[in-house]
Motif scaffolding. Structure first.
Motif, PDB file in Angstrom:
ATOM      1  N   GLY A 261       0.773  -1.294  -0.089  1.00  0.00           N
ATOM      2  CA  GLY A 261       0.019  -0.010   0.065  1.00  0.00           C
ATOM      3  C   GLY A 261       0.757   1.294  -0.032  1.00  0.00           C
ATOM      4  O   GLY A 261       0.469   2.385   0.233  1.00  0.00           O
ATOM      5  N   SER A 263       2.050   2.982  -2.531  1.00  0.00           N
ATOM      6  CA  SER A 263       1.474   4.081  -3.538  1.00  0.00           C
ATOM      7  C   SER A 263       0.375   4.631  -3.225  1.00  0.00           C
ATOM      8  O   SER A 263      -0.068   5.919  -3.113  1.00  0.00           O
ATOM      9  CB  SER A 263       1.428   3.597  -4.825  1.00  0.00           C
ATOM     10  N   SER A 264      -0.691   3.863  -2.365  1.00  0.00           N
ATOM     11  CA  SER A 264      -1.804   4.310  -1.937  1.00  0.00           C
ATOM     12  C   SER A 264      -1.442   5.248  -0.703  1.00  0.00           C
ATOM     13  O   SER A 264      -2.271   6.126  -0.718  1.00  0.00           O
ATOM     14  CB  SER A 264      -2.686   3.272  -1.363  1.00  0.00           C
ATOM     15  N   ASN A 267      -0.509   8.867  -2.518  1.00  0.00           N
ATOM     16  CA  ASN A 267      -1.558   9.304  -2.752  1.00  0.00           C
ATOM     17  C   ASN A 267      -2.335   9.950  -1.855  1.00  0.00           C
ATOM     18  O   ASN A 267      -3.021  11.230  -1.804  1.00  0.00           O
ATOM     19  CB  ASN A 267      -2.351   8.421  -3.693  1.00  0.00           C
ATOM     20  N   LEU A 268      -2.718   9.085  -0.734  1.00  0.00           N
ATOM     21  CA  LEU A 268      -3.374   9.648   0.337  1.00  0.00           C
ATOM     22  C   LEU A 268      -2.581  11.206   1.101  1.00  0.00           C
ATOM     23  O   LEU A 268      -3.402  12.015   1.263  1.00  0.00           O
ATOM     24  CB  LEU A 268      -3.693   8.788   1.544  1.00  0.00           C
ATOM     25  N   PRO A 273      -3.550  11.807  -7.124  1.00  0.00           N
ATOM     26  CA  PRO A 273      -3.021  10.577  -7.770  1.00  0.00           C
ATOM     27  C   PRO A 273      -1.600  10.709  -8.114  1.00  0.00           C
ATOM     28  O   PRO A 273      -1.262  10.496  -9.693  1.00  0.00           O
ATOM     29  CB  PRO A 273      -4.069  10.267  -8.882  1.00  0.00           C
ATOM     30  N   VAL A 277      -1.995   2.645  -8.613  1.00  0.00           N
ATOM     31  CA  VAL A 277      -2.394   1.733  -7.579  1.00  0.00           C
ATOM     32  C   VAL A 277      -2.982   0.593  -8.391  1.00  0.00           C
ATOM     33  O   VAL A 277      -3.811   0.855  -9.141  1.00  0.00           O
ATOM     34  CB  VAL A 277      -3.429   2.416  -6.680  1.00  0.00           C
ATOM     35  N   ASN A 353      -0.321  -1.208   7.156  1.00  0.00           N
ATOM     36  CA  ASN A 353      -1.372  -0.693   6.316  1.00  0.00           C
ATOM     37  C   ASN A 353      -2.372  -1.992   6.354  1.00  0.00           C
ATOM     38  O   ASN A 353      -2.300  -3.085   6.665  1.00  0.00           O
ATOM     39  CB  ASN A 353      -0.867  -0.501   4.893  1.00  0.00           C
ATOM     40  N   LYS A 354      -3.420  -1.822   5.434  1.00  0.00           N
ATOM     41  CA  LYS A 354      -4.789  -2.702   5.631  1.00  0.00           C
ATOM     42  C   LYS A 354      -5.298  -2.975   6.880  1.00  0.00           C
ATOM     43  O   LYS A 354      -5.382  -4.106   7.156  1.00  0.00           O
ATOM     44  CB  LYS A 354      -4.099  -3.759   4.791  1.00  0.00           C
ATOM     45  N   CYS A 377      -5.672   2.587   4.346  1.00  0.00           N
ATOM     46  CA  CYS A 377      -5.577   3.723   3.443  1.00  0.00           C
ATOM     47  C   CYS A 377      -6.696   3.526   2.659  1.00  0.00           C
ATOM     48  O   CYS A 377      -7.391   4.569   2.063  1.00  0.00           O
ATOM     49  CB  CYS A 377      -4.423   3.282   2.159  1.00  0.00           C
ATOM     50  N   LEU A 378      -7.820   2.430   2.879  1.00  0.00           N
ATOM     51  CA  LEU A 378      -9.141   2.393   2.171  1.00  0.00           C
ATOM     52  C   LEU A 378     -10.022   3.267   2.943  1.00  0.00           C
ATOM     53  O   LEU A 378     -10.671   4.145   2.344  1.00  0.00           O
ATOM     54  CB  LEU A 378      -9.395   1.032   2.334  1.00  0.00           C
TER      55      LEU A 378
END
Length: 471
Positions: A261, A263-264, A267-268, A273, A277, A353-354, A377-378
């Motif tokens: 994660g 790249s996520s 971006n966050l 962007p 991703v 992450n996640k 990140c989601l």
């Protein structure tokens, strides 16, 4: 330290330069005696544009464009119809202000025209000013350079003003404002006063050491003052890179295994962007960099290839670059249970992450992990905690511009403080009083150069080049 050495032929040494008062450029300001004008507000369409003049012709120019004999009251806005003095054609209805010198930004007579910000209006007023005898367009930074030449700003304050204009984050704004307010200049003046007193004591002993009129501890007081100043300078120089990082930006690298994660997260944090991703491992194969504002600090944020072995040559090159980028950073945000790739003492934040995929009971207690932060990140759960951790890391790396002594934001500052410290070391090692006194003079000259430029035109050109034309 030197008692008994006063019989040296030190009188000749007294002919050396003793002056080390605050000074500006030894040369007059560019175009001294001329009146300059420029657009001071930004280019493009806007509600109000500010056009300013500086120099002895500012008053006549104001009278010429407003077609009035009397100047408006000083520092008081007046609504006037502006006309082209050659054709009499109306240009705009504008607010005008009159700032007679020396109570002005530059120390000279100044006028300001607050006109409507349309390109045609601005162009018309600038052309009208260009037609007034004795007026010419300003060069980049010339208004500020004239303020420096007339003693309105010290050189460190000039640099603070340039940094304030270019500030993009809250921390940069705070630091620039402190320097513009003269904190660094005042600190250097305090240090220069300490050196002046120490030099006076040393020279008094040189001149009157044979007499009994001097206090016996006069040299010891000078030595004590120099020792204290050496400690202060050393402390400041240890933090020199912090101020430069605050001005230019810290480097934060996001590193870790593929599909963690990274790249996520980039971006966050950048809120755009920057990176592609994808669920496919190895999507990022190069170092992607983007400037961001993290918790008020300027940061160059880098996304990197996933760290793994046994992949193709292109991705391996990306992995190599990722590891190389970790060698020239200020903070690493690592995904997964990884340590610094080269075993160095770099600042490391471990982020797992996640978080949204973890079971309700969380991570298994059997896994031995260093201190970590959980993030999704989601869902953005844990983002506030990560931002606060990054803020603390960046404050440690860049310094807190709200507290503590003023930071050194330029290599020039570090150069002169290091030169001053080196001269004080020579003072302590000097074998006679004449050399010791000269070392103190050299130290004072370095402080004078820091706040006043010392008249070196090449240095001044570089500093004022950072300004826009109307500043």
């Amino acid at each position: 330290m030197w008692r008994g050495l006063w019989t040296l032929p030190v009188r000749a040494a007294r002919g050396l330069c003793r002056s080390c008062s605050r000074q500006g450029s030894s040369a007059p300001a560019p175009g001294s005696g001329a009146t300059i004008f420029a657009l001071s507000s930004g280019q493009g369409r806007c509600g109000v544009a500010v056009i300013r003049t500086s120099g002895p012709g500012s008053g006549p120019a104001l009278q010429s464009l407003t077609a009035t004999r009397d100047l408006p009251p000083a520092r008081s806005a007046r609504l006037r119809l502006l006309s082209d003095p050659r054709s009499g054609e109306p240009l705009d209805r504008a607010l005008v202000l009159w700032f007679p010198g020396p109570q002005s930004f530059t120390g000279e007579d100044c006028a300001e025209f607050h006109v409507h910000g349309g390109p045609a209006v601005v162009t018309g007023v600038l052309q009208a000013l260009g037609g007034v005898p004795g007026l010419r367009p300003a060069e980049a930074g010339e208004f500020t350079r004239r303020a420096f030449a007339h003693g309105k700003l010290s050189l460190t304050e000039v640099e603070g003003l340039a940094d304030l204009i270019h500030a993009e984050t809250e921390a940069q704004r705070r630091q620039a404002l402190r320097q513009l307010d003269g904190e660094l200049g005042r600190l250097c003046s305090e240090w220069a006063e300490i050196l002046t007193t120490a030099l006076a004591h040393v020279e008094a002993y040189i001149d009157f050491g044979e007499d009994d009129n001097l206090e016996e501890d006069v040299l010891e007081r000078a030595n004590s003052a120099v020792r204290g100043l050496q400690v202060a300078l050393g402390t400041h120089l240890q933090d020199a890179r912090r101020g430069q990082r605050l001005r230019s930006g810290a480097h934060v690298v996001v590193a870790g295994p593929p599909n963690a994660g990274k790249s996520s997260l980039v971006n966050l944090l950048s809120q755009k962007p920057v990176s592609i991703v994808s669920p496919e491992p190895g999507t990022t194969r190069d170092v992607l960099e983007t400037p961001v504002d993290l918790a008020g600090f300027p940061v160059l944020l880098s996304d990197t290839a996933g760290l793994r072995e046994g992949v193709g040559p292109v991705e391996q090159e990306g992995v190599r670059r990722a590891r190389a980028s970790c060698n020239f950073l200020d903070t690493v945000v690592a995904h997964g249970a990884t340590q610094s790739s080269n075993g160095s003492s770099q600042r490391l934040l471990l982020v797992l992450n996640k978080w949204d995929l973890l079971p309700p009971q969380g991570l298994s207690p059997s896994r031995a992990l260093p201190p970590y932060l959980l993030l999704s990140c989601l869902t953005k759960d844990g983002l506030d905690t990560l931002l606060e951790a990054l803020r603390k890391e960046l404050a440690a790396v860049c310094g807190d511009p709200s507290t503590g002594p003023p930071l050194l934001t330029r290599a020039r500052h570090q150069h002169h403080l290091q030169g001053c410290l080196d001269a004080l070391d020579q003072y302590r090692e000097a074998g006679d009083l004449a050399l010791a006194a000269e070392a103190l003079r050299v130290a004072r000259r370095h402080l004078a150069h820091l706040t006043g430029g010392g008249g070196t035109e090449e240095i001044l050109d570089v500093i004022f080049r950072d300004f826009c034309v109307g500043k």
